[in-house]
Design a protein around this motif. Sequence first.
Motif, PDB file in Angstrom:
ATOM      1  N   GLU A 260      15.009  33.573  39.101  1.00 47.94           N
ATOM      2  CA  GLU A 260      16.014  33.558  40.159  1.00 47.94           C
ATOM      3  C   GLU A 260      16.699  34.917  40.248  1.00 47.94           C
ATOM      4  O   GLU A 260      16.834  35.629  39.250  1.00 47.94           O
ATOM      5  N   SER A 261      17.147  35.240  41.443  1.00 52.50           N
ATOM      6  CA  SER A 261      17.888  36.468  41.656  1.00 52.50           C
ATOM      7  C   SER A 261      18.777  36.301  42.876  1.00 52.50           C
ATOM      8  O   SER A 261      18.645  35.347  43.627  1.00 52.50           O
ATOM      9  N   GLY A 262      19.676  37.249  43.069  1.00 53.66           N
ATOM     10  CA  GLY A 262      20.493  37.282  44.266  1.00 53.66           C
ATOM     11  C   GLY A 262      21.909  36.777  44.104  1.00 53.66           C
ATOM     12  O   GLY A 262      22.700  36.860  45.050  1.00 53.66           O
ATOM     13  N   GLY A 263      22.250  36.264  42.946  1.00 51.27           N
ATOM     14  CA  GLY A 263      23.611  35.813  42.732  1.00 51.27           C
ATOM     15  C   GLY A 263      24.583  36.975  42.696  1.00 51.27           C
ATOM     16  O   GLY A 263      24.195  38.133  42.578  1.00 51.27           O
ATOM     17  N   GLY A 264      25.856  36.656  42.808  1.00 51.65           N
ATOM     18  CA  GLY A 264      26.874  37.679  42.784  1.00 51.65           C
ATOM     19  C   GLY A 264      28.224  37.124  43.152  1.00 51.65           C
ATOM     20  O   GLY A 264      28.437  35.911  43.162  1.00 51.65           O
ATOM     21  N   LEU A 265      29.138  38.025  43.457  1.00 53.79           N
ATOM     22  CA  LEU A 265      30.504  37.682  43.813  1.00 53.79           C
ATOM     23  C   LEU A 265      30.664  37.673  45.318  1.00 53.79           C
ATOM     24  O   LEU A 265      30.275  38.629  46.000  1.00 53.79           O
ATOM     25  N   VAL A 266      31.250  36.609  45.846  1.00 58.28           N
ATOM     26  CA  VAL A 266      31.474  36.487  47.274  1.00 58.28           C
ATOM     27  C   VAL A 266      32.821  35.813  47.511  1.00 58.28           C
ATOM     28  O   VAL A 266      33.261  34.989  46.712  1.00 58.28           O
ATOM     29  N   GLN A 267      33.484  36.177  48.602  1.00 58.03           N
ATOM     30  CA  GLN A 267      34.753  35.549  48.953  1.00 58.03           C
ATOM     31  C   GLN A 267      34.529  34.185  49.593  1.00 58.03           C
ATOM     32  O   GLN A 267      33.464  33.928  50.160  1.00 58.03           O
ATOM     33  N   PRO A 268      35.507  33.296  49.503  1.00 58.95           N
ATOM     34  CA  PRO A 268      35.396  32.034  50.238  1.00 58.95           C
ATOM     35  C   PRO A 268      35.113  32.295  51.712  1.00 58.95           C
ATOM     36  O   PRO A 268      35.704  33.184  52.320  1.00 58.95           O
ATOM     37  N   GLY A 269      34.192  31.520  52.270  1.00 60.77           N
ATOM     38  CA  GLY A 269      33.767  31.728  53.642  1.00 60.77           C
ATOM     39  C   GLY A 269      32.623  32.703  53.799  1.00 60.77           C
ATOM     40  O   GLY A 269      32.062  32.814  54.895  1.00 60.77           O
ATOM     41  N   GLY A 270      32.268  33.383  52.738  1.00 62.70           N
ATOM     42  CA  GLY A 270      31.211  34.364  52.783  1.00 62.70           C
ATOM     43  C   GLY A 270      29.834  33.760  52.624  1.00 62.70           C
ATOM     44  O   GLY A 270      29.670  32.539  52.532  1.00 62.70           O
ATOM     45  N   SER A 271      28.834  34.636  52.564  1.00 61.20           N
ATOM     46  CA  SER A 271      27.444  34.222  52.497  1.00 61.20           C
ATOM     47  C   SER A 271      26.715  34.923  51.367  1.00 61.20           C
ATOM     48  O   SER A 271      27.076  36.034  50.962  1.00 61.20           O
ATOM     49  N   LEU A 272      25.677  34.264  50.892  1.00 61.79           N
ATOM     50  CA  LEU A 272      24.840  34.809  49.836  1.00 61.79           C
ATOM     51  C   LEU A 272      23.483  34.127  49.918  1.00 61.79           C
ATOM     52  O   LEU A 272      23.393  32.952  50.299  1.00 61.79           O
TER      53      LEU A 272
ATOM     54  N   GLY B  83      18.275  30.937  35.905  1.00 59.98           N
ATOM     55  CA  GLY B  83      19.518  30.789  36.621  1.00 59.98           C
ATOM     56  C   GLY B  83      20.065  32.100  37.136  1.00 59.98           C
ATOM     57  O   GLY B  83      19.800  33.172  36.594  1.00 59.98           O
ATOM     58  N   THR B  84      20.838  32.014  38.212  1.00 59.00           N
ATOM     59  CA  THR B  84      21.549  33.163  38.747  1.00 59.00           C
ATOM     60  C   THR B  84      22.971  32.717  39.086  1.00 59.00           C
ATOM     61  O   THR B  84      23.178  31.654  39.671  1.00 59.00           O
ATOM     62  N   GLN B  85      23.943  33.524  38.710  1.00 56.83           N
ATOM     63  CA  GLN B  85      25.345  33.134  38.815  1.00 56.83           C
ATOM     64  C   GLN B  85      25.909  33.478  40.184  1.00 56.83           C
ATOM     65  O   GLN B  85      25.787  34.620  40.652  1.00 56.83           O
ATOM     66  N   VAL B  86      26.530  32.493  40.805  1.00 55.05           N
ATOM     67  CA  VAL B  86      27.247  32.686  42.059  1.00 55.05           C
ATOM     68  C   VAL B  86      28.730  32.471  41.794  1.00 55.05           C
ATOM     69  O   VAL B  86      29.138  31.394  41.359  1.00 55.05           O
ATOM     70  N   THR B  87      29.514  33.493  42.044  1.00 54.43           N
ATOM     71  CA  THR B  87      30.955  33.427  41.854  1.00 54.43           C
ATOM     72  C   THR B  87      31.638  33.496  43.205  1.00 54.43           C
ATOM     73  O   THR B  87      31.356  34.393  44.004  1.00 54.43           O
ATOM     74  N   VAL B  88      32.509  32.552  43.476  1.00 51.35           N
ATOM     75  CA  VAL B  88      33.260  32.511  44.728  1.00 51.35           C
ATOM     76  C   VAL B  88      34.725  32.709  44.383  1.00 51.35           C
ATOM     77  O   VAL B  88      35.328  31.877  43.694  1.00 51.35           O
ATOM     78  N   SER B  89      35.288  33.802  44.852  1.00 54.70           N
ATOM     79  CA  SER B  89      36.660  34.135  44.496  1.00 54.70           C
ATOM     80  C   SER B  89      37.268  35.022  45.564  1.00 54.70           C
ATOM     81  O   SER B  89      36.596  35.862  46.156  1.00 54.70           O
ATOM     82  N   SER B  90      38.570  34.845  45.792  1.00 53.61           N
ATOM     83  CA  SER B  90      39.306  35.685  46.711  1.00 53.61           C
ATOM     84  C   SER B  90      40.035  36.803  45.990  1.00 53.61           C
ATOM     85  O   SER B  90      40.654  37.654  46.596  1.00 53.61           O
TER      86      SER B  90
END
Length: 122
Positions: free
Chosen positions: A6-18, A115-122
């Motif tokens: 898996e790849s492509g995870g990262g940090l994104v704001q609420p309402g964002g896309s990944l 696994g790839t980590q997706v973090t959703v944070s403002s």
Amino acid sequence: QVHLVESGGGLVQPGGSLKVSCLVSGDELQEYTVAWYRQSSGNQRELVATIGSHGGTKYAESVKGRLTISRDNAKNTGYLQMNHLKLEDAAAYYCNLGGFWGDRGFIDGAYWGQGTQVTVSS
């Protein structure tokens, strides 16, 4: 040997896309159902979406309309496009290969990615 990455995870704001990807090696992707699971801290592993060998999809109710599963057999890759992300979407996302739907739910397959980590944070 079937291997999933898996790849492509990262940090994104609420309402964002990944968009996360699952690259498969060792066999032809077209033969398998692809599933995405996720697991966040303190929670059990949750089935997010599946896509069958002929393209049929199923989604958890919590992600319908926001997350889209797809596959590109020529690239041996499965995808999960995540839009309008919410805080509760934050998790480690795992690809699973070879599962199937039974009468009472999805039976996962034998092959898992790291696994790839997706973090959703403002």
